[in-house]
Design an enzyme around this catalytic site. Structure first.
Site, PDB file in Angstrom:
ATOM      1  CB  CYS A 113      -0.931   0.020   1.197  1.00 34.02           C
ATOM      2  SG  CYS A 113      -2.085  -1.341   1.158  1.00 34.02           S
ATOM      3  CG  HIS A 247      -3.092   3.966   1.800  1.00 40.51           C
ATOM      4  ND1 HIS A 247      -3.544   3.466   0.591  1.00 40.51           N
ATOM      5  CD2 HIS A 247      -3.090   2.908   2.668  1.00 40.51           C
ATOM      6  CE1 HIS A 247      -3.790   2.174   0.718  1.00 40.51           C
ATOM      7  NE2 HIS A 247      -3.524   1.819   1.962  1.00 40.51           N
ATOM      8  CG  ASN A 277      -6.385  -0.492   1.190  1.00 42.48           C
ATOM      9  OD1 ASN A 277      -5.702  -0.090   0.251  1.00 42.48           O
ATOM     10  ND2 ASN A 277      -5.869  -0.901   2.326  1.00 42.48           N
TER      11      ASN A 277
HETATM   12  N1  ACO Z   1     -18.306  -7.958   9.335  1.00 39.10           N
HETATM   13  C1  ACO Z   1     -18.806  -8.184  10.562  1.00 39.10           C
HETATM   14  N2  ACO Z   1     -18.039  -8.451  11.622  1.00 39.10           N
HETATM   15  C2  ACO Z   1     -16.713  -8.511  11.451  1.00 39.10           C
HETATM   16  C3  ACO Z   1     -16.133  -8.294  10.188  1.00 39.10           C
HETATM   17  C4  ACO Z   1     -16.971  -8.002   9.112  1.00 39.10           C
HETATM   18  N3  ACO Z   1     -16.522  -7.776   7.866  1.00 39.10           N
HETATM   19  N4  ACO Z   1     -14.793  -8.407  10.323  1.00 39.10           N
HETATM   20  C5  ACO Z   1     -14.539  -8.684  11.621  1.00 39.10           C
HETATM   21  N5  ACO Z   1     -15.708  -8.750  12.296  1.00 39.10           N
HETATM   22  C6  ACO Z   1     -15.904  -9.008  13.706  1.00 39.10           C
HETATM   23  C7  ACO Z   1     -14.753  -9.768  14.330  1.00 39.10           C
HETATM   24  O1  ACO Z   1     -14.889 -11.156  14.133  1.00 39.10           O
HETATM   25  C8  ACO Z   1     -14.896  -9.382  15.785  1.00 39.10           C
HETATM   26  O2  ACO Z   1     -15.909 -10.165  16.340  1.00 39.10           O
HETATM   27  P1  ACO Z   1     -15.788 -10.722  17.873  1.00 39.10           P
HETATM   28  O3  ACO Z   1     -15.702  -9.484  18.726  1.00 39.10           O
HETATM   29  O4  ACO Z   1     -17.051 -11.501  18.033  1.00 39.10           O
HETATM   30  O5  ACO Z   1     -14.526 -11.524  17.884  1.00 39.10           O
HETATM   31  C9  ACO Z   1     -15.422  -7.937  15.733  1.00 39.10           C
HETATM   32  O6  ACO Z   1     -15.942  -7.760  14.406  1.00 39.10           O
HETATM   33  C10 ACO Z   1     -14.337  -6.910  15.980  1.00 39.10           C
HETATM   34  O7  ACO Z   1     -13.222  -7.234  15.155  1.00 39.10           O
HETATM   35  P2  ACO Z   1     -11.924  -6.339  15.151  1.00 39.10           P
HETATM   36  O8  ACO Z   1     -10.970  -6.888  14.150  1.00 39.10           O
HETATM   37  O9  ACO Z   1     -11.434  -6.164  16.542  1.00 39.10           O
HETATM   38  O10 ACO Z   1     -12.543  -4.963  14.632  1.00 39.10           O
HETATM   39  P3  ACO Z   1     -11.874  -3.569  14.493  1.00 39.10           P
HETATM   40  O11 ACO Z   1     -12.680  -2.547  15.176  1.00 39.10           O
HETATM   41  O12 ACO Z   1     -10.398  -3.600  14.807  1.00 39.10           O
HETATM   42  O13 ACO Z   1     -12.033  -3.282  12.945  1.00 39.10           O
HETATM   43  C11 ACO Z   1     -10.680  -3.322  10.956  1.00 39.10           C
HETATM   44  C12 ACO Z   1     -11.409  -4.152  12.022  1.00 39.10           C
HETATM   45  C13 ACO Z   1     -11.701  -2.532  10.183  1.00 39.10           C
HETATM   46  C14 ACO Z   1      -9.954  -4.277  10.023  1.00 39.10           C
HETATM   47  C15 ACO Z   1      -9.710  -2.356  11.669  1.00 39.10           C
HETATM   48  O14 ACO Z   1      -8.908  -3.044  12.587  1.00 39.10           O
HETATM   49  C16 ACO Z   1      -8.811  -1.672  10.682  1.00 39.10           C
HETATM   50  O15 ACO Z   1      -9.268  -0.900   9.870  1.00 39.10           O
HETATM   51  N6  ACO Z   1      -7.502  -1.900  10.759  1.00 39.10           N
HETATM   52  C17 ACO Z   1      -6.591  -1.331   9.834  1.00 39.10           C
HETATM   53  C18 ACO Z   1      -6.575  -2.239   8.666  1.00 39.10           C
HETATM   54  C19 ACO Z   1      -6.087  -1.544   7.483  1.00 39.10           C
HETATM   55  O16 ACO Z   1      -6.317  -0.385   7.275  1.00 39.10           O
HETATM   56  N7  ACO Z   1      -5.395  -2.320   6.694  1.00 39.10           N
HETATM   57  C20 ACO Z   1      -4.884  -1.872   5.548  1.00 39.10           C
HETATM   58  C21 ACO Z   1      -3.759  -0.899   5.823  1.00 39.10           C
HETATM   59  S1  ACO Z   1      -2.345  -1.442   5.215  1.00 39.10           S
HETATM   60  C22 ACO Z   1      -2.735  -1.626   3.673  1.00 39.10           C
HETATM   61  O17 ACO Z   1      -3.337  -0.730   3.141  1.00 39.10           O
HETATM   62  C23 ACO Z   1      -2.438  -2.910   3.055  1.00 39.10           C
END
Ligand code: ACO
Length: 324
Positions: A113, A247, A277
């Site tokens: 990314c 980004h 993304n």
């Molecule tokens: N739909 C519904 N529920 C979901 C989904 C989904 N798509 N994905 C995860 N969940 C659930 C999980 O299973 C978890 O459930 P549980 O509490 O019963 O275990 C709950 O939602 C919370 O999951 P988390 O992973 O803790 O959620 P979080 O608030 O951290 O959000 C996210 C997840 C959106 C991925 C966030 O962590 C994030 O944006 N991180 C940065 C990721 C990113 O930007 N990556 C790319 C950057 S680097 C690059 O660009 C390659």
């Protein structure tokens, strides 16, 4: 001393739109969860026969038109991608052939990314050293082809697309073009965002794996530090920024950066809602959207930043266009 000016932008998005509701038909997710956690409403998906190079060529042709250059004026093509057409040759050489840019040397940059900020910095270094007067820097991805569509924690986050910029080395007013770049990597974090396949390991392509919370934490901290660094070396402050073009991974990361830089909504380009993304393509896609909507104008100071797998990250300051 020549400046490295950014004189044209272009973008391309595949036609197929996948909404959050579309995803919820085959994976356990819902529109509300995706919007609240990421700001994403829909993303584009390339067809199976649509290659990364096809997207790149469409974006590059638009960037050439916007800069007024002829394809034969291009003497360097850099493609930032993690989803190349094939293991080799470089997608950039395929793009060169499809464009008919026969006077160019061409190679790929792989920084996931962060690929576009890496490619921009590499281009700036080469051009400042006299290699390349008219360079196409392209970020192009068919990232949806790397996804495990049963893994709701990753498949909802990404989309496909391409964006391109034309850079020209010209004698110009100081303070125009690429002003500063910073690049960083920390391989100790390679396991929080990676693909579980590869030529020399599994012999398969693999799928994206991510520990989202860890990536989120590193993203905000490292991007803010990189932005401070480029402002500091340029003797500028966040008040000088006309547009933050970040980004587009997650609206919460973008909003956190906006807050750290104390920028109003009117100074941030946000496209994550409909692009998702797109990895290395996200910044040039956002840039093109900013220019085409009339927000970004010649003379504006742009702050670009990105982080991705590696971890690798970086930031750039660019004064867009040419002095009038
Ligand atoms: N739909 C519904 N529920 C979901 C989904 C989904 N798509 N994905 C995860 N969940 C659930 C999980 O299973 C978890 O459930 P549980 O509490 O019963 O275990 C709950 O939602 C919370 O999951 P988390 O992973 O803790 O959620 P979080 O608030 O951290 O959000 C996210 C997840 C959106 C991925 C966030 O962590 C994030 O944006 N991180 C940065 C990721 C990113 O930007 N990556 C790319 C950057 S680097 C690059 O660009 C390659």
């Amino acid at each position: 001393m020549k400046q490295i000016l950014m004189t044209g932008v272009g973008a391309y998005l595949p036609e197929t739109i996948l909404t959050n509701d579309d995803l919820s038909k085959f994976v356990d997710t819902d529109d509300n969860w995706i919007r609240q956690r990421t700001g994403i409403i829909s993303r584009r998906k390339a067809n199976p026969e649509e290659l990364t190079s096809d997207l790149a060529v469409k974006a590059a042709n638009q960037a050439l038109l916007s800069s007024g250059l002829n394809v034969l004026d291009i003497d360097c093509i850099i493609v930032a991608t993690t989803t190349p057409d094939c293991t080799f040759p470089a997608t950039a050489t395929i793009v060169q052939e499809k464009l008919g840019a026969l006077n160019a040397f061409a190679f790929d940059v792989q920084a996931v990314c962060a690929g576009f900020v890496y490619a921009l910095s590499v281009a700036n270094g080469l051009m400042s050293a006299g290699q390349g007067s008219n360079t196409l820097v392209i970020g192009a991805e068919t990232f949806t082809k790397l996804l495990d569509w049963r893994d709701r924690s990753t498949c909802v986050l990404f989309g496909d697309g391409a964006g391109a910029v034309v850079l020209q080395a010209e004698k110009s007013e100081e303070g125009y073009g690429i002003i500063a770049n910073t690049l960083h990597s920390d391989g100790r974090y390679k396991d929080i965002l990676y693909v579980d396949g590869g030529v020399s390991s599994t012999g398969t392509i693999g799928h994206v794996k991510m520990q989202g919370r860890d990536v989120f934490k590193h993203a905000v901290e490292k991007l803010a530090a990189a932005m401070d660094e480029v402002l500091h070396i340029s003797n500028l402050t966040s008040d000088d920024i006309d547009w933050l073009v970040p980004h587009q991974a997650n609206i919460r990361i973008i909003n956190a950066m906006q807050k750290k830089l104390n920028l109003p909504d009117e100074k941030v380009i946000k496209t994550v809602s409909h692009h998702a993304n797109t990895s290395a393509a996200s910044i040039p896609l956002a840039l093109t959207s900013g220019v085409e909507s009339g927000k970004i104008k010649s003379g504006h100071l742009l702050a670009l930043e990105a982080i991705g797998g590696g971890l690798s990250w970086g930031a750039s300051l660019v004064r867009y266009g040419r002095p009038v």
